[in-house]
Structures are given as structure tokens and as C-alpha cells.
Write a protein that holds these residues in place. Structure first.
Motif, short mmCIF file in Angstrom:
data_model
loop_
_atom_site.label_atom_id
_atom_site.label_comp_id
_atom_site.label_asym_id
_atom_site.label_seq_id
_atom_site.Cartn_x
_atom_site.Cartn_y
_atom_site.Cartn_z
N GLU A 142 0.84 -1.21 0.00
CA GLU A 142 0.00 0.00 0.00
C GLU A 142 0.87 1.26 0.00
OE1 GLU A 142 -3.45 2.16 2.74
OE2 GLU A 142 -2.69 0.17 3.27
N LYS A 143 1.92 1.23 0.81
CA LYS A 143 2.82 2.39 0.88
C LYS A 143 3.60 2.58 -0.42
CE LYS A 143 2.11 3.94 5.06
NZ LYS A 143 1.63 5.34 5.31
N LEU A 144 3.83 1.48 -1.14
CA LEU A 144 4.51 1.57 -2.43
C LEU A 144 3.55 1.87 -3.58
CD1 LEU A 144 6.95 -1.49 -2.15
CD2 LEU A 144 7.50 0.94 -1.80
N SER A 145 2.24 1.91 -3.26
CA SER A 145 1.19 2.18 -4.25
C SER A 145 1.18 1.14 -5.37
CB SER A 145 1.36 3.59 -4.84
OG SER A 145 1.29 4.56 -3.83
N VAL A 146 1.34 -0.13 -4.98
CA VAL A 146 1.36 -1.23 -5.94
C VAL A 146 0.37 -2.30 -5.50
CG1 VAL A 146 2.78 -3.04 -6.99
CG2 VAL A 146 3.77 -0.80 -6.54
N GLU A 147 -0.37 -2.87 -6.46
CA GLU A 147 -1.30 -3.94 -6.14
C GLU A 147 -0.53 -5.18 -5.68
OE1 GLU A 147 -0.77 -2.59 -9.08
OE2 GLU A 147 -2.63 -1.89 -10.03
N PRO A 148 -1.03 -5.89 -4.67
CA PRO A 148 -0.31 -7.05 -4.14
C PRO A 148 0.08 -8.08 -5.19
CG PRO A 148 -2.11 -6.46 -2.68
CD PRO A 148 -2.25 -5.59 -3.89
N GLU A 149 -0.79 -8.33 -6.15
CA GLU A 149 -0.50 -9.36 -7.15
C GLU A 149 0.62 -8.94 -8.11
OE1 GLU A 149 -4.28 -7.12 -8.42
OE2 GLU A 149 -3.42 -7.98 -6.58
N LYS A 150 1.06 -7.69 -8.03
CA LYS A 150 2.15 -7.20 -8.87
C LYS A 150 3.47 -7.11 -8.10
CE LYS A 150 -0.33 -6.46 -12.60
NZ LYS A 150 -0.09 -7.21 -13.85
N VAL A 151 3.50 -7.73 -6.91
CA VAL A 151 4.69 -7.66 -6.04
C VAL A 151 5.41 -9.00 -6.02
CG1 VAL A 151 5.49 -7.34 -3.67
CG2 VAL A 151 3.68 -5.86 -4.58
N LEU A 152 6.75 -8.95 -6.03
CA LEU A 152 7.58 -10.13 -5.80
C LEU A 152 8.22 -10.01 -4.43
CD1 LEU A 152 9.06 -12.73 -6.75
CD2 LEU A 152 10.83 -11.23 -7.71
N VAL A 153 8.10 -11.07 -3.63
CA VAL A 153 8.61 -11.09 -2.26
C VAL A 153 9.81 -12.04 -2.18
CG1 VAL A 153 8.11 -11.98 0.06
CG2 VAL A 153 6.46 -10.49 -1.11
N PHE A 154 10.86 -11.62 -1.49
CA PHE A 154 12.00 -12.49 -1.16
C PHE A 154 11.97 -12.78 0.33
CE2 PHE A 154 13.52 -10.59 -5.12
CZ PHE A 154 14.08 -11.70 -5.77
N GLU A 155 12.01 -14.08 0.68
CA GLU A 155 11.93 -14.51 2.08
C GLU A 155 12.82 -15.72 2.32
OE1 GLU A 155 10.82 -14.04 5.04
OE2 GLU A 155 9.24 -12.51 4.97
N ASP A 156 13.23 -15.89 3.60
CA ASP A 156 14.11 -17.03 3.91
C ASP A 156 13.46 -18.09 4.77
OD1 ASP A 156 15.72 -16.41 6.98
OD2 ASP A 156 14.24 -15.06 6.10
N ILE A 157 12.35 -17.80 5.46
CA ILE A 157 11.74 -18.80 6.34
C ILE A 157 10.28 -19.06 5.94
CG2 ILE A 157 13.26 -18.23 8.28
CD1 ILE A 157 10.88 -16.77 9.56
#
Length: 222
Positions: free
Chosen positions: A155-170
Motif C-alpha cells: 500500500e505504501k509503495l502504491s502497488v497492487e499485491p499481485e504485482k509484487v515479488l517477495v523475497f523470504e528465507d523462512i
């Protein structure tokens, strides 16, 4: 992996930086001050907890002559110096971030760590200015594995969730990204090797290092 994506959000510890080892060391030093030892399974019990939630757990489970605020202040003092002087980026992370910024990709951090430590760490590694927003679990109703921190960051980046790539380790972090309806990439980290099967089940992609993203040698899992 980045096709049709409009933003990238990174978890911090164990994902963007090699830092998971310091919390065990801080626990040892902190509890040692009061003649206490770190019990087996403590890290597993705290997985996904926010900074506040972790302090609350310590206050409730250990006989400490400190308030929760004093516990957090002590941890911040101990950790800040280590994050500034001893924590480095994962292999290829700086190069990937540079490439993403060249593409004018909004970048965010979604972390269970404190904002102060996140900023110290990013600044000492020369990448603080690359991030458009740092979201901590303390800003949202529930921490990981709930999706709140990722949804708030998007929301703060003004981007729809489905257009986001997440990097995670756990796994908890990957679950949070998936529940936010985002694409997820699992990152190799020695502290989550035992959960590799679950990581691969939850993620859309897997990398050994960020060079895999740059070189196109990542694993597509789904």
C-alpha cells in the motif's frame, strides 16, 4: 521472475543480509548477564515474532528485573553495533538492487525487526536510499505469517499485491507473502536449511544467491 512485477519487497534478516546468527549470540550475552542460559528451542518458539512480541515473551518466561521497554532498549544497543559493523549483504544483493533501481522498480522492506536496526543495517551496507519504504511488524495488527506487513508495504509503495515479488528465507515469511497474494521467492540461508522442504512447497521460486536472479538460473517451483 520479474516479468509483470511492479515492486519488490525484501524481508531483512536471513533474506537480504546474513544476520540470523546474531540473535542467538545476543540472547546468550543478554541472559548471561542475569545468570540465565538460553533454553533449547527458543529460536523456534520466537520464529516470526515482532520485536515487541519477542520482548513480551522474554518478560513472561524469564525472571528479568527489567521492563519490556528496558529489554528492547538493551537489545537495540547490543544489536546496533553488530548490525553496523558485522552484518553483510547476501551474495549478489547489492547488484540486484542496483539493477532494480535502474529499472525504476519501487523497493520495500517488510521485517519483524525494528525500524532502527533495519536502517542501521541498510545504511552501513550502502543501500538505505534504495528503499522507498521500510515496514515493520510493529506497524500492523499481526506479524508474519499473517499478510499484514506485506499488504501494508505494498500500500505504501502504491502497488497492487499481485504485482509484487517477495523475497523470504523462512516458511513463516513465505506464508505471509502468499497470503498477501504476492509471488514469493525462497532464499537459501543456513539457519533455515532444516525447513527446506517446506520452503520449496510454499514458494514460487528458489535461489541460492541473488546472482541466480541476475543470471536467470533460479528455480521455478510452480
Amino acid at each position: 521472475m520479474l516479468k509483470d512485477k511492479k515492486a519488490v519487497i525484501f524481508d531483512l534478516d536471513g533474506t537480504l543480509v546474513d544476520s540470523m546468527w546474531i540473535w542467538k549470540e545476543i540472547d546468550i550475552r543478554f541472559l548471561g548477564r542475569y545468570g540465565l542460559q538460553v533454553p533449547d528451542g527458543l529460536n523456534d518458539a520466537l520464529e516470526g515474532f515482532s520485536f515487541y512480541e519477542t520482548a513480551k515473551y522474554f518478560k513472561e518466561h524469564f525472571p528479568l528485573p527489567l521492563t519490556m521497554e528496558e529489554i528492547m532498549e538493551t537489545w537495540n544497543r547490543m544489536a546496533a553495533e553488530m548490525y553496523e559493523k558485522e552484518i553483510s549483504l547476501k551474495d549478489g544483493a547489492k547488484e540486484l538492487i542496483h539493477m532494480l533501481k535502474e529499472k525504476h522498480m519501487p523497493l520495500g522492506i517488510a521485517t519483524s525487526n525494528s525500524r532502527e536496526l533495519a536502517k542501521v543495517c541498510l545504511k552501513s551496507n550502502g543501500i538505505l536510499d534504495a528503499f522507498d519504504y521500510i515496514c515493520t511488524s510493529d506497524e500492523v495488527p499481526k506479524g508474519k505469517p499473517e499478510p499484514d506487513v506485506y499488504l501494508h508495504a505494498a500500500e505504501k509503495l502504491s502497488v497492487e499485491p499481485e504485482k509484487v515479488l517477495v523475497f523470504e528465507d523462512i516458511p513463516y515469511g513465505l506464508m505471509a507473502g502468499k497470503r498477501a497474494n504476492m509471488a514469493t521467492c525462497a532464499v537459501r540461508d543456513p539457519y533455515s536449511e532444516r525447513a527446506m522442504e517446506e520452503k520449496l512447497r510454499l514458494a514460487d521460486y528458489y535461489i541460492d544467491s541473488y546472482y541466480d536472479v541476475l543470471n536467470g538460473t533460479y528455480q521455478k517451483l510452480s
